[in-house]
Design a protein around this motif. Structure first.
Motif, mmCIF file in Angstrom:
data_model
loop_
_atom_site.group_PDB
_atom_site.id
_atom_site.type_symbol
_atom_site.label_atom_id
_atom_site.label_comp_id
_atom_site.label_asym_id
_atom_site.label_seq_id
_atom_site.Cartn_x
_atom_site.Cartn_y
_atom_site.Cartn_z
ATOM 1 N N LEU A 17 60.041 82.712 18.187
ATOM 2 C CA LEU A 17 60.630 81.378 18.293
ATOM 3 C C LEU A 17 62.072 81.407 18.794
ATOM 4 O O LEU A 17 62.442 80.609 19.665
ATOM 5 C CB LEU A 17 60.559 80.667 16.942
ATOM 6 C CG LEU A 17 61.176 79.265 16.899
ATOM 7 C CD1 LEU A 17 60.596 78.358 17.972
ATOM 8 C CD2 LEU A 17 60.992 78.647 15.510
ATOM 9 N N LEU A 18 62.880 82.303 18.283
ATOM 10 C CA LEU A 18 64.282 82.328 18.711
ATOM 11 C C LEU A 18 64.403 82.683 20.187
ATOM 12 O O LEU A 18 65.282 82.167 20.890
ATOM 13 C CB LEU A 18 65.089 83.293 17.847
ATOM 14 C CG LEU A 18 65.147 82.943 16.345
ATOM 15 C CD1 LEU A 18 66.020 83.955 15.613
ATOM 16 C CD2 LEU A 18 65.650 81.526 16.120
ATOM 17 N N ILE A 21 63.550 79.517 22.100
ATOM 18 C CA ILE A 21 64.695 78.603 22.133
ATOM 19 C C ILE A 21 65.651 79.000 23.248
ATOM 20 O O ILE A 21 66.119 78.151 24.027
ATOM 21 C CB ILE A 21 65.408 78.593 20.758
ATOM 22 C CG1 ILE A 21 64.510 77.934 19.706
ATOM 23 C CG2 ILE A 21 66.754 77.878 20.843
ATOM 24 C CD1 ILE A 21 65.025 78.050 18.280
ATOM 25 N N LEU A 34 59.110 71.502 17.830
ATOM 26 C CA LEU A 34 58.402 72.649 17.264
ATOM 27 C C LEU A 34 57.108 72.195 16.600
ATOM 28 O O LEU A 34 56.980 71.028 16.215
ATOM 29 C CB LEU A 34 59.290 73.363 16.243
ATOM 30 C CG LEU A 34 60.698 73.741 16.718
ATOM 31 C CD1 LEU A 34 61.497 74.359 15.574
ATOM 32 C CD2 LEU A 34 60.645 74.688 17.909
ATOM 33 N N PRO A 37 57.272 75.979 12.487
ATOM 34 C CA PRO A 37 58.292 77.035 12.644
ATOM 35 C C PRO A 37 58.629 77.771 11.362
ATOM 36 O O PRO A 37 59.634 78.489 11.307
ATOM 37 C CB PRO A 37 59.502 76.224 13.107
ATOM 38 C CG PRO A 37 59.377 74.927 12.338
ATOM 39 C CD PRO A 37 57.884 74.649 12.291
ATOM 40 N N THR A 40 60.180 81.278 10.593
ATOM 41 C CA THR A 40 61.533 81.578 11.055
ATOM 42 C C THR A 40 62.523 80.824 10.178
ATOM 43 O O THR A 40 62.354 79.620 9.960
ATOM 44 C CB THR A 40 61.720 81.138 12.521
ATOM 45 O OG1 THR A 40 60.728 81.781 13.336
ATOM 46 C CG2 THR A 40 63.103 81.506 13.036
ATOM 47 N N ALA A 42 65.202 78.457 8.739
ATOM 48 C CA ALA A 42 65.775 77.235 9.309
ATOM 49 C C ALA A 42 67.205 77.460 9.782
ATOM 50 O O ALA A 42 67.634 76.904 10.798
ATOM 51 C CB ALA A 42 65.727 76.104 8.282
ATOM 52 N N VAL A 45 67.189 78.965 13.215
ATOM 53 C CA VAL A 45 66.870 77.958 14.236
ATOM 54 C C VAL A 45 68.086 77.071 14.489
ATOM 55 O O VAL A 45 68.440 76.779 15.638
ATOM 56 C CB VAL A 45 65.650 77.116 13.799
ATOM 57 C CG1 VAL A 45 65.439 75.934 14.751
ATOM 58 C CG2 VAL A 45 64.394 77.988 13.745
ATOM 59 N N ARG A 46 68.735 76.635 13.429
ATOM 60 C CA ARG A 46 69.945 75.812 13.564
ATOM 61 C C ARG A 46 71.004 76.535 14.388
ATOM 62 O O ARG A 46 71.592 75.964 15.324
ATOM 63 C CB ARG A 46 70.496 75.496 12.172
ATOM 64 C CG ARG A 46 71.795 74.696 12.161
ATOM 65 C CD ARG A 46 72.492 74.852 10.810
ATOM 66 N NE ARG A 46 72.821 76.255 10.568
ATOM 67 C CZ ARG A 46 72.957 76.791 9.355
ATOM 68 N NH1 ARG A 46 72.787 76.052 8.277
ATOM 69 N NH2 ARG A 46 73.264 78.079 9.209
ATOM 70 N N CYS A 49 69.990 76.833 18.114
ATOM 71 C CA CYS A 49 70.153 75.559 18.812
ATOM 72 C C CYS A 49 71.629 75.280 19.099
ATOM 73 O O CYS A 49 71.987 74.838 20.199
ATOM 74 C CB CYS A 49 69.537 74.427 17.999
ATOM 75 S SG CYS A 49 67.730 74.422 17.979
ATOM 76 N N LEU A 56 67.467 69.756 18.231
ATOM 77 C CA LEU A 56 66.155 69.933 17.617
ATOM 78 C C LEU A 56 65.609 68.558 17.237
ATOM 79 O O LEU A 56 66.268 67.805 16.516
ATOM 80 C CB LEU A 56 66.251 70.818 16.373
ATOM 81 C CG LEU A 56 64.972 70.934 15.540
ATOM 82 C CD1 LEU A 56 63.836 71.539 16.354
ATOM 83 C CD2 LEU A 56 65.234 71.741 14.278
ATOM 84 N N ALA A 97 67.899 72.754 9.485
ATOM 85 C CA ALA A 97 67.913 73.146 10.897
ATOM 86 C C ALA A 97 68.455 72.052 11.806
ATOM 87 O O ALA A 97 68.809 72.327 12.950
ATOM 88 C CB ALA A 97 66.516 73.548 11.346
#
Length: 260
Positions: A17-18, A21, A34, A37, A40, A42, A45-46, A49, A56, A97
């Motif tokens: 996932l990363l 992104i 998404l 997710p 992974t 949060a 992911v935050r 992004c 997101l 996230a």
């Protein structure tokens, strides 16, 4: 002019996932969506992004026992506690996230159980709506066409809009996926215009193959013109299955005269 978000459930799906992104940012997208997710963190992911300048948008609630063919829990009588736990999981992820919407997956329901399932779904959504409103998060309802998702609780945009209208909650809206609308044979532009007051998000993919949106039988140029004419200010989710390499297939953006 439409702004497209990359749905990483399908785009760059073979990557972690990363990495997906990062790939979306390199391709010029400014927003992502998404599916599930939750493997992974949060926070990761935050941070990804933020590092790549991406917004997101949304996530899906979990499907349940995927090995047993489950595809959501919201309309399944007797599974209310599991659905609320799924909503809580999605809310926690979005809060941390930075997401702003949750697709509440309804699940598969045999025809003879639809009446009870509808009441279950309405009750579940009322509870979920209260929790989401406190976090300023939108709940989205997406009917899935019966060819791709047999026995899913609802298959048409009208059925989804009827649930939105029955609830009357400002943070519960219809996910208008043009692919699913076209796949069941409905006129996408006419249906969109008629249900416009209920729509919270729009997605696209080719009809009937769900590939890049510049192919298939549905011409998205008038669809996107209608989106502009109706005054849509949100993102249009590119939720399609690339026929090959994702980056190689991104010519559809310019072909449709829009931007990422």
């Amino acid at each position: 002019m439409a702004r497209f978000s990359a749905n990483l459930g399908f785009l760059w799906a073979g990557q972690p996932l990363l990495d997906g992104i990062a790939a979306a940012a390199r391709a010029g997208f400014k927003a992502i969506e998404l599916h599930w997710p939750y493997d992974t963190p949060a926070g990761a992911v935050r941070d990804a992004c933020a590092r790549h300048g991406l917004t997101l948008l949304g996530v899906n609630t979990v499907r349940g026992d995927v090995a047993a063919g489950e595809n959501g829990l919201g309309a399944l009588p007797g599974r209310e506690a599991e659905f609320q736990a799924a909503v809580d999981q999605s809310l926690a992820f979005c809060r941390y996230a930075g997401g702003s919407a949750i697709h509440c997956m309804a699940g598969r329901v045999p025809p003879e159980a639809r009446t009870a399932a509808r009441e279950t779904f309405l009750d579940n959504l009322r509870r979920a709506s209260d929790k989401a409103a406190a976090a300023d998060i939108m709940l989205l309802l997406e009917p899935l066409n019966s060819a791709d998702a047999p026995n899913y609780f609802y298959s048409t945009a009208d059925e989804g809009a009827a649930i939105v209208q029955a609830l009357g909650r400002p943070n519960v809206r219809l996910m208008f996926d043009c692919y699913h609308v076209g796949r069941v044979g409905n006129d996408v532009i006419a249906t969109m215009a008629r249900l416009w007051p209920t729509i919270g998000h729009i997605q696209i993919a080719a009809v009937p193959g769900r590939a890049e949106p510049d192919g298939g039988t549905l011409d998205y140029r008038p669809v996107l013109a209608a989106v502009d004419r109706l005054g849509y200010a949100g993102w249009v989710g590119a939720e399609y299955k690339p026929v090959g390499d994702t980056d190689a297939g991104l010519g559809w953006v310019e072909a449709l005269g829009a931007h990422r």
